[in-house]
Write a protein that holds these residues in place. Structure first.
Motif, PDB file in Angstrom:
ATOM      1  N   ALA A   1     -19.344 115.212-100.940  1.00 20.70           N
ATOM      2  CA  ALA A   1     -20.453 115.400-102.312  1.00 20.70           C
ATOM      3  C   ALA A   1     -21.947 115.730-101.182  1.00 20.70           C
ATOM      4  N   ARG A   2     -22.810 114.332-100.575  1.00 17.67           N
ATOM      5  CA  ARG A   2     -23.158 113.819 -99.843  1.00 17.67           C
ATOM      6  C   ARG A   2     -23.092 114.870 -98.800  1.00 17.67           C
ATOM      7  N   TYR A   3     -23.243 115.638 -98.012  1.00 18.75           N
ATOM      8  CA  TYR A   3     -22.744 116.013 -97.050  1.00 18.75           C
ATOM      9  C   TYR A   3     -22.026 117.652 -97.517  1.00 18.75           C
ATOM     10  N   GLN A   4     -22.193 118.022 -98.920  1.00 13.61           N
ATOM     11  CA  GLN A   4     -21.858 119.497 -98.539  1.00 13.61           C
ATOM     12  C   GLN A   4     -23.272 120.228 -98.838  1.00 13.61           C
ATOM     13  N   ASP A   5     -24.507 120.580 -98.205  1.00 12.93           N
ATOM     14  CA  ASP A   5     -25.082 120.990 -97.799  1.00 12.93           C
ATOM     15  C   ASP A   5     -25.712 120.827 -96.270  1.00 12.93           C
ATOM     16  N   SER A   6     -25.039 120.003 -95.958  1.00 18.34           N
ATOM     17  CA  SER A   6     -25.712 119.958 -94.540  1.00 18.34           C
ATOM     18  C   SER A   6     -25.054 121.245 -93.449  1.00 18.34           C
ATOM     19  N   LYS A   7     -26.440 121.612 -92.517  1.00 21.36           N
ATOM     20  CA  LYS A   7     -26.086 122.763 -91.844  1.00 21.36           C
ATOM     21  C   LYS A   7     -25.209 121.993 -90.412  1.00 21.36           C
ATOM     22  N   GLU A   8     -25.303 120.582 -90.053  1.00 21.00           N
ATOM     23  CA  GLU A   8     -25.111 120.276 -89.137  1.00 21.00           C
ATOM     24  C   GLU A   8     -23.426 120.267 -89.022  1.00 21.00           C
ATOM     25  N   LYS A   9     -22.379 120.517 -87.844  1.00 20.15           N
ATOM     26  CA  LYS A   9     -21.496 119.947 -87.139  1.00 20.15           C
ATOM     27  C   LYS A   9     -21.499 118.821 -87.668  1.00 20.15           C
ATOM     28  N   LEU A  10     -20.399 118.255 -88.865  1.00 25.06           N
ATOM     29  CA  LEU A  10     -19.905 116.485 -89.148  1.00 25.06           C
ATOM     30  C   LEU A  10     -19.067 116.327 -88.097  1.00 25.06           C
ATOM     31  N   TYR A  11     -19.393 114.730 -87.323  1.00 27.41           N
ATOM     32  CA  TYR A  11     -18.021 114.245 -86.575  1.00 27.41           C
ATOM     33  C   TYR A  11     -17.610 112.861 -87.079  1.00 27.41           C
ATOM     34  N   CYS A  12     -16.862 112.145 -87.761  1.00 23.84           N
ATOM     35  CA  CYS A  12     -16.622 110.648 -87.322  1.00 23.84           C
ATOM     36  C   CYS A  12     -16.710 110.028 -86.126  1.00 23.84           C
ATOM     37  N   ALA A  13     -17.285 109.198 -85.371  1.00 23.77           N
ATOM     38  CA  ALA A  13     -16.933 108.663 -84.434  1.00 23.77           C
ATOM     39  C   ALA A  13     -16.263 106.810 -84.409  1.00 23.77           C
ATOM     40  N   ASN A  14     -15.897 106.726 -83.840  1.00 21.29           N
ATOM     41  CA  ASN A  14     -15.598 105.287 -83.548  1.00 21.29           C
ATOM     42  C   ASN A  14     -16.588 104.752 -82.395  1.00 21.29           C
ATOM     43  N   GLY A  15     -17.294 104.104 -82.178  1.00 22.67           N
ATOM     44  CA  GLY A  15     -18.198 103.578 -81.236  1.00 22.67           C
ATOM     45  C   GLY A  15     -19.021 104.802 -80.170  1.00 22.67           C
ATOM     46  N   MET A  16     -19.554 104.189 -78.954  1.00 22.13           N
ATOM     47  CA  MET A  16     -21.042 105.119 -79.096  1.00 22.13           C
ATOM     48  C   MET A  16     -20.212 106.798 -77.956  1.00 22.13           C
ATOM     49  N   ALA A  17     -18.959 106.029 -77.505  1.00 25.51           N
ATOM     50  CA  ALA A  17     -18.828 106.999 -76.146  1.00 25.51           C
ATOM     51  C   ALA A  17     -18.070 107.961 -77.488  1.00 25.51           C
ATOM     52  N   GLU A  18     -17.356 108.132 -78.355  1.00 23.00           N
ATOM     53  CA  GLU A  18     -16.771 108.951 -78.894  1.00 23.00           C
ATOM     54  C   GLU A  18     -17.894 109.611 -79.698  1.00 23.00           C
ATOM     55  N   THR A  19     -18.627 108.869 -79.986  1.00 22.70           N
ATOM     56  CA  THR A  19     -20.092 110.039 -80.080  1.00 22.70           C
ATOM     57  C   THR A  19     -20.853 110.500 -79.260  1.00 22.70           C
ATOM     58  N   LEU A  20     -21.060 110.272 -78.578  1.00 24.28           N
ATOM     59  CA  LEU A  20     -21.248 111.174 -77.291  1.00 24.28           C
ATOM     60  C   LEU A  20     -20.673 112.666 -76.992  1.00 24.28           C
ATOM     61  N   ALA A  21     -19.412 111.534 -77.040  1.00 20.48           N
ATOM     62  CA  ALA A  21     -18.670 113.174 -76.350  1.00 20.48           C
ATOM     63  C   ALA A  21     -18.448 114.205 -77.561  1.00 20.48           C
TER      64      ALA A  21
ATOM     65  N   ALA B   1     -22.800 120.043 -78.218  1.00 18.97           N
ATOM     66  CA  ALA B   1     -23.988 121.139 -77.485  1.00 18.97           C
ATOM     67  C   ALA B   1     -23.330 122.117 -76.359  1.00 18.97           C
ATOM     68  N   SER B   2     -22.296 122.387 -76.210  1.00 17.77           N
ATOM     69  CA  SER B   2     -21.335 123.651 -75.096  1.00 17.77           C
ATOM     70  C   SER B   2     -20.965 123.744 -76.515  1.00 17.77           C
ATOM     71  N   GLN B   3     -20.451 123.965 -77.743  1.00 16.67           N
ATOM     72  CA  GLN B   3     -20.601 124.979 -78.867  1.00 16.67           C
ATOM     73  C   GLN B   3     -21.958 125.493 -79.062  1.00 16.67           C
ATOM     74  N   LYS B   4     -23.116 125.657 -79.027  1.00 22.47           N
ATOM     75  CA  LYS B   4     -24.692 125.592 -79.068  1.00 22.47           C
ATOM     76  C   LYS B   4     -24.496 125.535 -80.935  1.00 22.47           C
ATOM     77  N   GLN B   5     -24.195 123.924 -81.121  1.00 21.55           N
ATOM     78  CA  GLN B   5     -24.533 123.496 -82.841  1.00 21.55           C
ATOM     79  C   GLN B   5     -25.122 122.211 -82.927  1.00 21.55           C
ATOM     80  N   ALA B   6     -25.664 122.593 -83.903  1.00 25.41           N
ATOM     81  CA  ALA B   6     -26.240 120.877 -83.882  1.00 25.41           C
ATOM     82  C   ALA B   6     -25.064 120.402 -84.637  1.00 25.41           C
ATOM     83  N   ALA B   7     -25.478 118.803 -84.223  1.00 22.49           N
ATOM     84  CA  ALA B   7     -24.526 117.795 -84.841  1.00 22.49           C
ATOM     85  C   ALA B   7     -24.977 116.236 -85.299  1.00 22.49           C
TER      86      ALA B   7
END
Length: 246
Positions: free
Chosen positions: A74-94, A100-106
């Protein structure tokens, strides 16, 4: 499955963007404050779901996980960004680099949403609802595509379906991501599970040499790996049968 182990790690549910000193933070935005409070409530629900699983109540646990899933959908139903769930900074950056390689906002979120899907899949496997478990685990994978624990459990479903190409691809992805993204207390377990899975697929598809090599590597790493030894015995039996046919 070992989904409940996820809840034993104190850092898995931290917000990757958290940790800024309070003194340098701007005045709290009401929406941000409300979402933070909601996130904390969802984290508590994950704990409640895990307790229900430990007490042998998977159906009630699923109801808890569904509340978490519905909240974030419900919170993100209208999000235009690609959403990820990350455990820590390394996964976030990945994930940001992947987008970015897919030219998507995330945007990278804390793991809670993905873990809820994963734990729902865990509960559904307990209930022998494999089709629904696969759907839940694929959702977890979509939110956290580099999480080796999620990948291994999903690959187990594909293996059970004898979908050898997809099982192999998913186990190989899990193995690839173990070093960088596995939770510390799951790293050895996730690596071994991926290797066992890859070797099993090779064995079932007639690639006995490749399977044997991997199982021997597993035994070199852990001489007490009874699964690898059992599978090596099976491979030897298969070779003996092939020799008799010839």
């Amino acid at each position: 499955m070992s989904g409940l182990l996820l809840l034993a790690h104190p850092g898995w549910a931290q917000d990757p963007g958290a940790g800024q000193p309070a003194a340098s933070s701007p005045p709290a935005d009401p929406k941000v404050a409300a979402e933070k409070a909601e996130d904390e409530a969802m984290l508590r629900l994950l704990g409640e779901g895990a307790q229900l699983m430990r007490s042998g109540q998977p159906r009630q646990a699923i109801e808890t996980y569904d509340k978490i899933i519905a909240t974030y959908e419900a919170r993100y139903q209208d999000s235009k960004e690609k959403l990820y769930c990350a455990n820590g900074m390394a996964e976030t950056l990945a994930y940001m680099m992947l987008a970015a390689s897919q030219k998507q906002a995330a945007k990278a979120l804390a793991p809670t949403w993905a873990v809820a899907y994963f734990m729902k899949g865990y509960a559904l496997v307990e209930l022998r609802d494999t089709a629904s478990a696969k759907a839940a685990l694929e959702k977890a994978r979509d939110l956290s595509p580099y999480n080796p624990h999620f990948l291994n459990e999903l690959a187990n479903i594909y293996k059970g379906e004898k979908n050898w190409p997809l099982a192999l691809e998913t186990y190989q992805a899990a193995k690839e991501h173990v070093a960088a993204f596995a939770l510390p207390q799951l790293k050895d377990k996730d690596e071994t599970a991926a290797l066992h899975g890859i070797a099993f697929v090779y064995s079932e598809t007639g690639k006995l040499d490749e399977a044997e090599t991997i199982y021997k590597q597993c035994l070199e790493k852990n001489p007490q790996d009874t699964y690898a030894q059992s599978e090596l015995n099976y491979i030897a039996q298969q070779r003996a049968k092939q020799a008799q046919v010839r």
